[in-house]
Design an enzyme around this catalytic site. Sequence first.
Site, mmCIF file in Angstrom:
data_model
loop_
_atom_site.group_PDB
_atom_site.id
_atom_site.type_symbol
_atom_site.label_atom_id
_atom_site.label_comp_id
_atom_site.label_asym_id
_atom_site.label_seq_id
_atom_site.Cartn_x
_atom_site.Cartn_y
_atom_site.Cartn_z
ATOM 1 N N ALA A 130 -6.659 -5.210 7.166
ATOM 2 C CA ALA A 130 -7.681 -4.192 6.881
ATOM 3 C C ALA A 130 -8.881 -4.770 6.133
ATOM 4 O O ALA A 130 -9.835 -4.045 5.862
ATOM 5 C CB ALA A 130 -7.064 -3.054 6.071
ATOM 6 N N TRP B 61 0.868 -1.185 0.000
ATOM 7 C CA TRP B 61 0.000 0.000 0.000
ATOM 8 C C TRP B 61 0.907 1.239 0.000
ATOM 9 O O TRP B 61 1.781 1.354 0.876
ATOM 10 C CB TRP B 61 -0.872 -0.039 1.260
ATOM 11 C CG TRP B 61 -1.876 1.059 1.386
ATOM 12 C CD1 TRP B 61 -2.756 1.486 0.432
ATOM 13 C CD2 TRP B 61 -2.115 1.867 2.549
ATOM 14 N NE1 TRP B 61 -3.532 2.503 0.933
ATOM 15 C CE2 TRP B 61 -3.159 2.752 2.220
ATOM 16 C CE3 TRP B 61 -1.560 1.923 3.827
ATOM 17 C CZ2 TRP B 61 -3.656 3.689 3.129
ATOM 18 C CZ3 TRP B 61 -2.053 2.840 4.731
ATOM 19 C CH2 TRP B 61 -3.089 3.717 4.383
HETATM 20 C C1 LMR Z 1 -6.941 1.934 -0.597
HETATM 21 O O1 LMR Z 1 -5.908 1.266 -0.594
HETATM 22 O O2 LMR Z 1 -7.475 2.344 -1.624
HETATM 23 C C2 LMR Z 1 -7.614 2.231 0.715
HETATM 24 O O3 LMR Z 1 -6.899 1.688 1.761
HETATM 25 C C3 LMR Z 1 -7.945 3.658 0.880
HETATM 26 C C4 LMR Z 1 -6.750 4.519 1.127
HETATM 27 O O4 LMR Z 1 -6.765 5.260 2.124
HETATM 28 O O5 LMR Z 1 -5.797 4.491 0.350
#
Ligand code: LMR
Length: 394
Positions: free
Chosen positions: A210, A127
């Site tokens: 998550a 992420w």
């Molecule tokens: C995502 O990966 O799209 C979600 O976790 C939202 C975000 O805050 O990036």
Amino acid sequence: MFENFKPLPADKILGLMQMFREDPREQKIDLGVGVYKNAQGVTPVMRAIKAAEHKLWEEQETKAYVGLAGDPAYSDAMINLILAGVVERGNIASVATPGGTGAVRQAFELIKMANPSARVFVSDPTWPNHVSILNYLNIETVVYRYFDRETRAVNFDGMMEDLKTAQKGDVILLHGCCHNPTGANLNEVQWQEVINLLNERGLIPMIDIAYQGFGDGLEEDAKGTRMVASGCPEVLIAASCSKNFGIYRERTGLLMAVSNDASGQALNQQTLSFLNRQNYSFPPDHGARLVTMILNDEALRADWAAELEETRLGMLALRQQLSDELQRLTGSDRFGFIAQHRGMFSLLGTTPDLVEKMRLDNGIYMVGDSRMNIAGLNTETVPILAQAIVNAGV
Ligand code: LMR
């Protein structure tokens, strides 16, 4: 002072949200930000959340502060949901946080506080905000191989080889389930091998979970996290309720520091609460209270779990449809991985140029690394996406 600000790089995911909003085309498809949408394109308030909110509105008599760690009943309920008793409650310190990102941020701060020379190992890819926050906090980041862009599965040998370069005290960031952005996950045998390596080398696992309930089911999705929590001496776990309770804007998360005995628990708890106090004082309560009410009420919990299961099965059906459609169009099963991946995302594994081409030609918005939010599809848009993927020459 303000003249010293410099333009900052836009967050890739949030920048895309903005571009989608500004696109006037009617046919556009949003596969960007990780927010669940039903077949009508709506992110619904879950039935159990509505019911709990109603009850809370009727029964709540004060909005006074709760405590720096949040309501202990919230911690108990969430720890039970995630760890299901595999670790003694007395070995766990925990605090409520503003969302899963709040938990991740506090965990990184905790690492820095405890061991300023610790490096944090992150998967390639991960992420993007993991890396962004680590950079912001000046924590050294090391990338380990994770996703094989040819097979679109986990490159487990590469991962293990890279993790072997970690030194005692380094932190290994793992996704508990539904890996974001790839959708490719470890199996149980692989989890065990990772645990063995962590323990042999004195590495500290940190798990970001998550999407519990979005992959193979509430219990199945927590298996890896439970194995690590019971198999390693110390573990940090950052959890989010945004997706599985659908309460994104309520910012509801939890950070746990799990030990293999109770001796350090009081000090761990004090440290976590101290960090909350420094950063935002008392954590938000509304979402946490709803989650607690749901998890502690048999009927609400059953209804929540049933709705979550419908959501999960809906995403699985869309994965299968997309994979079948691509097989029909290409006459090959090279997109079979889409049905194998789990969670909200799949990484298509194509270039930013082709992602851009699909956006310009077809109004399809996926993140530049080719992450698709499967929940952004419905049965009517799947064939449009499949055709666009083929036309772009992915
Ligand atoms: C995502 O990966 O799209 C979600 O976790 C939202 C975000 O805050 O990036």
